[in-house]
Design an enzyme around this catalytic site. Structure first.
Site, PDB file in Angstrom:
ATOM      1  N   CYS A   2      29.668  42.756  43.739  1.00 46.54           N
ATOM      2  CA  CYS A   2      28.781  43.895  43.916  1.00 46.54           C
ATOM      3  C   CYS A   2      29.595  45.149  44.192  1.00 46.54           C
ATOM      4  CB  CYS A   2      27.822  43.637  45.083  1.00 46.54           C
ATOM      5  SG  CYS A   2      26.941  42.062  44.971  1.00 46.54           S
ATOM      6  N   ARG A  50      23.855  45.343  43.714  1.00 46.05           N
ATOM      7  CA  ARG A  50      23.987  43.899  43.566  1.00 46.05           C
ATOM      8  C   ARG A  50      24.160  43.461  42.120  1.00 46.05           C
ATOM      9  NH1 ARG A  50      19.914  38.851  45.181  1.00 46.05           N
ATOM     10  NH2 ARG A  50      21.586  37.286  45.120  1.00 46.05           N
ATOM     11  N   GLU A  78      32.645  36.580  46.518  1.00 48.68           N
ATOM     12  CA  GLU A  78      32.108  35.217  46.538  1.00 48.68           C
ATOM     13  C   GLU A  78      32.886  34.391  47.561  1.00 48.68           C
ATOM     14  OE1 GLU A  78      29.514  34.393  44.880  1.00 48.68           O
ATOM     15  OE2 GLU A  78      29.397  35.870  43.268  1.00 48.68           O
ATOM     16  N   ILE A 289      39.885  37.481  22.538  1.00 54.54           N
ATOM     17  CA  ILE A 289      39.916  38.624  21.626  1.00 54.54           C
ATOM     18  C   ILE A 289      41.122  38.482  20.718  1.00 54.54           C
ATOM     19  CG2 ILE A 289      38.594  40.294  22.952  1.00 54.54           C
ATOM     20  CD1 ILE A 289      41.171  41.443  24.012  1.00 54.54           C
TER      21      ILE A 289
END
EC number: 6.3.5.4
Length: 632
Positions: A2, A50, A78, A289
Site C-alpha cells: 500500500c 490500499r 506483508e 519480457i
C-alpha cells in the site's frame, strides 16, 4: 502492499499541516488503487491507500483501530508468518475481526511493542499510534524492501511512502548538495539522505519513536555477520540447508487472496524461484519480457525452457525498442526523487503487463548481492586472489585507458571492463569498492557541478557520509565484506528502490524470497568459498539446483539488460536532451551545473568513444526532468 502517510503535530504551527493529509494520501493512489481513507484528530493525521492482497474485505481497510480505539496502524507490506503470530496471540486470549496480517501486526504491537519487530518475517513500513499515550512508532523492514521517508522539526513529524506525498505538506525544497554529488556518481541517493536537506529515509532494520515532541532512532536488526566466524558446516550440508530454507521462503510468499504469479527472466535466480513455487502452486503463472531489437539480451528462450519444465502458464511480452521508448516519459513523470538505474524501464513495463494478469509476483531479487552474482564480484575476487592474467591487466592499464570504450559493443565493453579493473586494482579496498559501485569518479562528478558549488563546505560532510557507507570494508577485505556492504548500499538503495517504484507505479506487489530473514542470516554464516571462486559465481545456488533446472541455463554468461539509451539519445531524444533538458539556457538559469563540462559530456555521447557517457547523461536527464516537475 500500500501507500502510507501521516503527521504528528507538536504545536499550533504543526497542526496547520494536518490539512494536507488528504492530498498527501491521494498522491499515493498508484500504490494503492483499491481504497483510500484518512484519520485526523487534534494532533494526528494518518492516511492510507490500499492494494488489497490478504482479506480484501472492507473490514480490513486502514487506518485500522483496535476495539478500544486506543491503538491505530497504517501499514504497507506483508507479514508472511502472520498466521503463526495470530495463533500465538489467540492462545493468550486475543480475538480478531479480520483474517488480515494488518490486524495481527496491530495486536502484536499492542502486546509486545518494538520487541515484536524481530518476530516479523516479511517486508513492511508502518506507523503505530497510541492515542492514550500520544506516542508513535514508525518502522521499516530489515533490508529496505519498502520505503519510508520522514521529516522531523520543532513543529511536527511527517512520514510517507514516497517523496511526492511528503511534498504535499508544503516543505521548503532545499537541495542537499551532498546528495546531488553522490547521485552524480552512483545514479541513486543512499539512505538516510534524500535530495532535500530536510527529508530523510528511515534506514532498513530501524524504527523511530515519537514521544513528547522528541524523536529517537533505534536499530532493531543487523545481519549477524562476523568476518571469519563461519558455521562449521560442510558444503553438501550447506546446500541441503539452503534448499530447505529457500523452499520455506517461497512457500511463505504464496499466501494471497488475489492472483499470484512469478517473474521469469530465464536467469538462474528467477528460475529457482519458479521451480520452487511450482511445487506448491501447480497453476503458477509466469511472466517474461523479450527484446526483439536486442537479441543479445533476449533470454526468453531460457525462460520458456524453465516454464515448460515446470509446467507453468507462461506469458511473454515481446518488446521493441520503440515499445521501451514509449514508456520513458511515464517513468520520468513517476520518479519523485532522482533515480537513474535505466533498467527501471524494463521493470516498469514488466510490472505493467504482469498487472493485467496478477496482483502479486515473486522475483529473484537479492540473489546477486547475497551470493556474489555480479561482474564486479568476480573482479573483487580476482584482485584478492590474483594470477598471471590479473597482473598483466594491471601492468597494461595505460593501454586499456587509451582504447575506445562502450557498453554497446562486445569489444568496446570488454575494453571498458579491463580499464575499470586495472584502475580499481590499484586502489585501496574502500576506494576500489566505491569506484566499482559508481558510474562516475569523484572528480568527474564534481566537475559537472557549477564552479560556485565546488568550493562549498558541504564537501567535508560528503566525506563523512562516504566513510559511513564504507565502514564495513576493512583494509584487507574478503568477498563477504563486499556483499555485506552491497546489501546495505546497492540492494537497498538501487535494486529494491527500482522494483518498488516501478511495480507500485502499476499497483503490483513484488515478493522476494531470497530476502527471507532465515535465508539471509544463513548465507552470511557461510565462507566466501561457498559463494564464489575463480570459475563460478553464486556457487551454492548453482550447485544446489543443478539437478533441478534445465542444463541449458548453466555455463552461459550473465547478461542482465541494457536499455538502448545510446541509440535513443543519438536519435529520438537528441533534441530533448541537447536543446531542452541539457540546453544552455536551462542549465544557466538553474545554476547547479557547469555548462562547459556538460557540453564535453554531450560531445562524448556523440563520439566514437562514448564509454559510460550515456549512463551519466541519463542521470542528468532524470534529474532535470525531476527538477522541472518538483522544483523549477
Amino acid at each position: 502492499m500500500c501507500g502510507i502517510t501521516g503527521i504528528f503535530a507538536f504545536n499550533l504551527v504543526g497542526k496547520f499541516n494536518r490539512i494536507h493529509v488528504t492530498n498527501a494520501t491521494m498522491a499515493l493512489h498508484q500504490r494503492g488503487p483499491d481504497f483510500q481513507d484518512i484519520y485526523t484528530d487534534e494532533w494526528i493525521g494518518l492516511g492510507h491507500r490500499r492494494l488489497s492482497i490478504i482479506d480484501t474485505r472492507a473490514v480490513a481497510n486502514q487506518p485500522m483501530w483496535d476495539e478500544s480505539n486506543r491503538y491505530c496502524i497504517v501499514f504497507n507490506g506483508e507479514i508472511f508468518n502472520y498466521k503463526q503470530l495470530r495463533a500465538s496471540l489467540e492462545s493468550k486470549g486475543e480475538k480478531f475481526n479480520t483474517t488480515s496480517d494488518t490486524e495481527v501486526l496491530l495486536k502484536l504491537l499492542m502486546h509486545e511493542g518494538t520487541e515484536s519487530l524481530n518476530e516479523l518475517n516479511g517486508f513492511f513500513a508502518f506507523a503505530f499510534y497510541d492515542k492514550q499515550e500520544q506516542t508513535m512508532i514508525v518502522a521499516r523492514d530489515r533490508y529496505g524492501v519498502k520505503p519510508l521517508l520522514y521529516v522531523f522539526d520543532d513543529d511536527k513529524f511527517l512520514f510517507a511512502s514516497e517523496m511526492k506525498a511528503i511534498l504535499q505538506y508544503g516543505l521548503e525544497k532545499q537541495i542537499d548538495y551532498n546528495s546531488l554529488y553522490t547521485y552524480l556518481q552512483l545514479n541513486y541517493i543512499p539512505a538516510p539522505d534524500t535530495i532535500f536537506t530536510h527529508v530523510k529515509k528511515l534506514l532498513p532494520g530501524h524504527y523511530l519513536e515519537i514521544r513528547r515532541q522528541k524523536m529517537s532512532v533505534h536499530q532493531y536488526y543487523s545481519i549477524p555477520y562476523s568476518p571469519g566466524n563461519y558455521q562449521n558446516i560442510s558444503y553438501s550440508e550447506a546446500q541441503s540447508t539452503f534448499e530447505r530454507l529457500m523452499d520455506e521462503a517461497v512457500q511463505r510468499r504464496l499466501v494471497s487472496d488475489v492472483p499470484l504469479g512469478a517473474f521469469l527472466s530465464g536467469g538462474l535466480d528467477s528460475s529457482v524461484i519458479t521451480a520452487l513455487a511450482s511445487k506448491h502452486k501447480p497453476d503458477l503463472h509466469t511472466f517474461s519480457i523479450g527484446f526483439r531489437d536486442e537479441k543479445f539480451f533476449d533470454e526468453t528462450h531460457y525462460a520458456e525452457l524453465v516454464a515448460k519444465k515446470f509446467n507453468t502458464k507462461h506469458t511473454v511480452f515481446s518488446l521493441t525498442n520503440d515499445d521501451l521508448y514509449r514508456h520513458v516519459h511515464d517513468i520520468l513523470n513517476y520518479i519523485d526523487e532522482p533515480f537513474a538505474d535505466s533498467s527501471a524501464i524494463a521493470v516498469y513495463i514488466l510490472s505493467k503487463e504482469t498487472r493485467k494478469h496478477a496482483t502479486v509476483a515473486l522475483s529473484g531479487d537479492g540473489a546477486d548481492e547475497l551470493l556474489a552474482g555480479y561482474n564486479k564480484h568476480a573482479a573483487h575476487y580476482r584482485v584478492l586472489h590474483p594470477g598471471l592474467k590479473e597482473k598483466l591487466v594491471q601492468s597494461t592499464a595505460s593501454l586499456w585507458g587509451s582504447l575506445p570504450q562502450s557498453r554497446n559493443s562486445a569489444f568496446g565493453n570488454k575494453i571498458r571492463q579491463l580499464s575499470r579493473f586495472a584502475e580499481g586494482a590499484k586502489q585501496n579496498s574502500k576506494d576500489r569498492y566505491w569506484q566499482w559501485a559508481a558510474l562516475a569518479s569523484n572528480d568527474d562528478a564534481l566537475k559537472l557541478l557549477h564552479p560556485d558549488l565546488r568550493q562549498n563546505k558541504w564537501l567535508g560532510e560528503y566525506v563523512g557520509r562516504r566513510k559511513q557507507i564504507l565502514q564495513h570494508i576493512p583494509s584487507h577485505e574478503n568477498i563477504n565484506d563486499i556483499l555485506y556492504t552491497d546489501v546495505q548500499l546497492v540492494l537497498a538503495n538501487d535494486m529494491l528502490t527500482k522494483v518498488d517504484l516501478m511495480s507500485m507505479a502499476n499497483g503490483l506487489e513484488v515478493r522476494t524470497p531470497f530476502l527471507d530473514v532465515e535465508v539471509v542470516n544463513f548465507l552470511f554464516s557461510l565462507p566466501e568459498s561457498y559463494k564464489i571462486n575463480r570459475a563460478i559465481r553464486k556457487r551454492i545456488l548453482q550447485d544446489t539446483f543443478r539437478n533441478v533446472l534445465p542444463t541449458a541455463l548453466y555455463n552461459r554468461p550473465k547478461k542482465g539488460f541494457e536499455v538502448p539509451l545510446l541509440k535513443w539519445f543519438r536519435r529520438e531524444m537528441k533534441t530533448y536532451i541537447t536543446e531542452d533538458l541539457l540546453g544552455e539556457k536551462f542549465i544557466q538559469d538553474q545554476g547547479l551545473f557547469d555548462i562547459a563540462e556538460i557540453s564535453k559530456l554531450k560531445l562524448q555521447l556523440f563520439s566514437a568513444n562514448p564509454a559510460d557517457s550515456h549512463a551519466r547523461i541519463w542521470a542528468l536527464v532524470v534529474f532535470q526532468a525531476w527538477w522541472r516537475k518538483y522544483v523549477g
